[in-house]
Design a protein around this motif. Structure first.
Motif, short mmCIF file in Angstrom:
data_model
loop_
_atom_site.label_atom_id
_atom_site.label_comp_id
_atom_site.label_asym_id
_atom_site.label_seq_id
_atom_site.Cartn_x
_atom_site.Cartn_y
_atom_site.Cartn_z
N VAL A 1 62.13 1.65 -12.76
CA VAL A 1 63.01 3.48 -13.35
C VAL A 1 61.56 4.64 -12.98
CG1 VAL A 1 63.98 4.16 -14.70
CG2 VAL A 1 64.60 2.21 -14.16
N LEU A 2 61.80 5.54 -12.25
CA LEU A 2 60.58 6.87 -12.80
C LEU A 2 61.64 7.88 -12.62
CD1 LEU A 2 58.32 7.70 -11.02
CD2 LEU A 2 59.40 8.37 -8.99
N VAL A 3 61.00 8.31 -13.82
CA VAL A 3 61.91 9.52 -14.87
C VAL A 3 60.60 10.06 -14.23
CG1 VAL A 3 63.05 8.26 -15.92
CG2 VAL A 3 61.50 9.09 -16.60
N LEU A 4 60.82 11.48 -13.85
CA LEU A 4 60.16 12.92 -13.39
C LEU A 4 60.41 14.00 -14.10
CD1 LEU A 4 59.80 13.69 -9.62
CD2 LEU A 4 61.22 11.64 -10.63
N PRO B 1 58.72 18.64 -13.11
CA PRO B 1 57.58 18.69 -11.91
C PRO B 1 55.97 18.63 -13.11
CG PRO B 1 58.88 19.97 -12.27
CD PRO B 1 59.92 18.94 -13.31
N GLY B 2 55.10 18.07 -12.29
CA GLY B 2 53.69 18.02 -13.46
C GLY B 2 53.62 16.24 -14.78
N LEU B 3 55.18 15.42 -14.70
CA LEU B 3 54.79 14.24 -15.24
C LEU B 3 55.62 13.63 -14.94
CD1 LEU B 3 54.20 13.11 -18.26
CD2 LEU B 3 55.58 14.53 -19.08
N ALA B 4 55.50 12.27 -14.80
CA ALA B 4 56.82 10.76 -14.71
C ALA B 4 55.85 10.25 -15.49
CB ALA B 4 56.27 11.01 -12.89
N HIS B 5 56.73 8.57 -15.24
CA HIS B 5 56.33 7.46 -16.36
C HIS B 5 57.09 7.05 -14.63
CE1 HIS B 5 55.60 9.95 -19.85
NE2 HIS B 5 54.79 8.59 -20.08
N LEU B 6 57.16 5.47 -14.33
CA LEU B 6 56.83 4.99 -13.62
C LEU B 6 57.30 3.32 -14.66
CD1 LEU B 6 57.82 3.34 -11.49
CD2 LEU B 6 55.38 2.74 -10.55
N CYS B 7 58.46 3.19 -14.54
CA CYS B 7 58.25 1.55 -15.37
C CYS B 7 58.59 0.51 -14.87
CB CYS B 7 59.24 1.98 -16.61
SG CYS B 7 58.57 2.78 -17.64
N LEU B 8 58.65 -0.70 -14.94
CA LEU B 8 59.33 -2.08 -15.05
C LEU B 8 60.56 -2.20 -16.30
CD1 LEU B 8 59.76 -3.68 -13.23
CD2 LEU B 8 57.71 -5.23 -14.11
N ALA C 1 66.31 -2.43 -7.41
CA ALA C 1 66.55 -1.01 -6.76
C ALA C 1 65.71 -0.15 -7.63
CB ALA C 1 67.61 -0.73 -7.81
N LEU C 2 64.89 1.16 -7.78
CA LEU C 2 64.00 1.66 -8.29
C LEU C 2 64.99 2.75 -7.89
CD1 LEU C 2 61.78 2.96 -8.74
CD2 LEU C 2 61.47 3.71 -6.31
N LEU C 3 65.14 3.41 -9.29
CA LEU C 3 66.28 4.19 -10.22
C LEU C 3 65.14 5.62 -10.16
CD1 LEU C 3 68.41 2.62 -12.28
CD2 LEU C 3 68.83 2.28 -10.01
N GLY D 1 60.35 14.13 -17.89
CA GLY D 1 59.94 13.20 -17.01
C GLY D 1 59.02 11.77 -18.44
N PHE D 2 59.57 12.21 -19.46
CA PHE D 2 59.17 11.02 -20.91
C PHE D 2 60.25 10.11 -20.55
CE2 PHE D 2 57.93 15.94 -21.88
CZ PHE D 2 56.81 15.35 -22.59
#
Length: 386
Positions: free
Chosen positions: A158-161, A163-170, A223-225, A268-269
């Motif tokens: 899961v990628l939440v974003l 502009p300027g901030l994102a967290h990529l999590c499994l 999947a990558l959400l 994006g938190f």
């Protein structure tokens, strides 16, 4: 020229496997007994963390520095490999290091370690471990069955974003692991340098692409959400497709475009992952995952709390009272409550779960490592829909 990203190292290319149970002997009379297992996934260590309680006996291979006296009277020390059985005082799970540390006192004779000596055993993937309990209660047995379930589902990325901030999590069956946090300052659009914002966004999207290539293996992840406010998700996916036309490492990702799913999230938190998992666009992909089940149960409880507060309660006292009246339709409880060092406190929650199930109510045990479990913990960790 952007250098090629390294191949993903976060996971091996295979489907998740059930924890291997090599021995299991539990008395039907009083619940006493022991198991021997081999943890093969990070989820397995998390299951063990929830299985092991103060007072249990844990046996595993370990190392210890041993001192011995020489004929000259001097002493020397060396590290010796041995198997120890400790009575558990506490356990600490470290997802980043991929290990579970169990501390306690030695309870079996050993030529190198005195009875009662304190030791910390480090449990890691691929190494057998034995666990003995005076009583395997219903929650512990259910956790063991879940760990051994051969039908465990694949992971989600899961990628939440924004502009300027994102967290990529499994997101696994039991864990939400932050694999990357990306922060890139994005200037406001101005007349003096109209291209500054576009340049910063390009840098941000490139950092996201590198993080995905490094940490996400779509042969393993279902999947990558990709979720964000407005068109943030679509803009990043458009960048990926554009790079795929010119760069080999991005082209491999574009070939799996069907597994890259845009959805909505407010920010994006990390907490926005719950919004991604409850987005209708992802429903068919994640309907059979534990994380999605937790999100749906929590959403239903919160909806009931807002619509009819008399039919939604939280806190042990209120949930216990509702259970005593046979009024609990669905019980939500975080697994952190079963890790209490207070045996009486743990027993209260185990009994509550057993009583709700006996009355044909549904029980949802939330992982405290999922975002939904963190939110439930803010509501005392236990809630009930009547």
């Amino acid at each position: 020229r952007v250098p090629p990203a390294p191949r993903p190292v976060a996971q091996r290319v295979r489907a998740p496997r059930a924890m291997k149970i090599t021995h299991r002997e539990v008395s039907a009379k009083d619940g006493a007994g022991s198991i021997k297992v081999v943890p093969e996934e990070m989820d397995d260590l998390w299951h063990l963390y929830n299985l092991v309680a103060p007072g249990d006996r844990v046996r595993a291979a370990t190392e210890r520095k041993v001192h011995r006296e020489l004929a000259s009277g001097a002493t020397e020390s060396q590290r010796v490999k041995l198997s120890l059985t400790v009575r558990v005082d506490k356990a600490d799970f470290d997802a980043d290091a991929g290990e579970l540390r169990v501390s306690g006192r030695n309870v079996e004779e050993n030529p190198h370690v005195k009875m009662g000596a304190f030791h910390t055993v480090v449990l890691v993937l691929g190494r057998p471990v034995g666990v003995a309990k005076d009583r395997w209660d219903a929650v512990a047995i259910a956790r063991l069955e879940e760990a051994a379930d051969a039908a465990r589902k694949a992971d989600l990325a899961v990628l939440v974003l924004q502009p300027g901030l994102a967290h990529l999590c499994l997101v696994t069956e039991s864990l939400t692991l932050v694999r990357a946090k990306v922060v890139v300052p994005i200037p406001r659009k101005g007349r003096r340098d109209a291209g500054a914002q576009e340049k910063a966004l390009g840098k941000f999207h490139e950092a996201l692409l590198q993080a995905v290539l490094r940490h996400v293996d779509l042969d393993v992840a279902k999947a990558l959400l990709v979720g964000g406010p407005g068109f943030a998700a679509e803009e990043f996916l458009a960048y990926v497709e554009a790079q795929g036309a010119a760069r080999e490492e991005a082209r491999a990702l574009v070939k799996r475009r069907a597994q890259l799913v845009p959805c909505k999230a407010s920010s994006g938190f990390k907490h926005a992952i719950r919004e991604v998992l409850s987005d209708p666009a992802t429903a068919s992909l994640i309907a059979d995952t534990k994380a999605a089940g937790e999100v749906a149960a929590l959403d239903a409880f919160l909806a009931m709390l807002g619509r009819d507060p008399q039919r939604a309660v939280y806190g042990y006292g209120h949930a216990r009272a509702a259970c005593d009246q046979g009024a609990v339709a669905s019980l939500l409880v975080t697994d952190a409550l079963f890790r209490s060092a207070d045996h009486r406190a743990r027993r209260r929650y185990v009994t509550l779960v057993e009583d709700v199930r006996a009355a044909q109510g549904a029980v949802h045990v939330f992982s405290s490592m999922h975002v939904s479990g963190e939110q439930l913990a803010q509501l005392t960790g236990v809630a009930a829909e009547l």
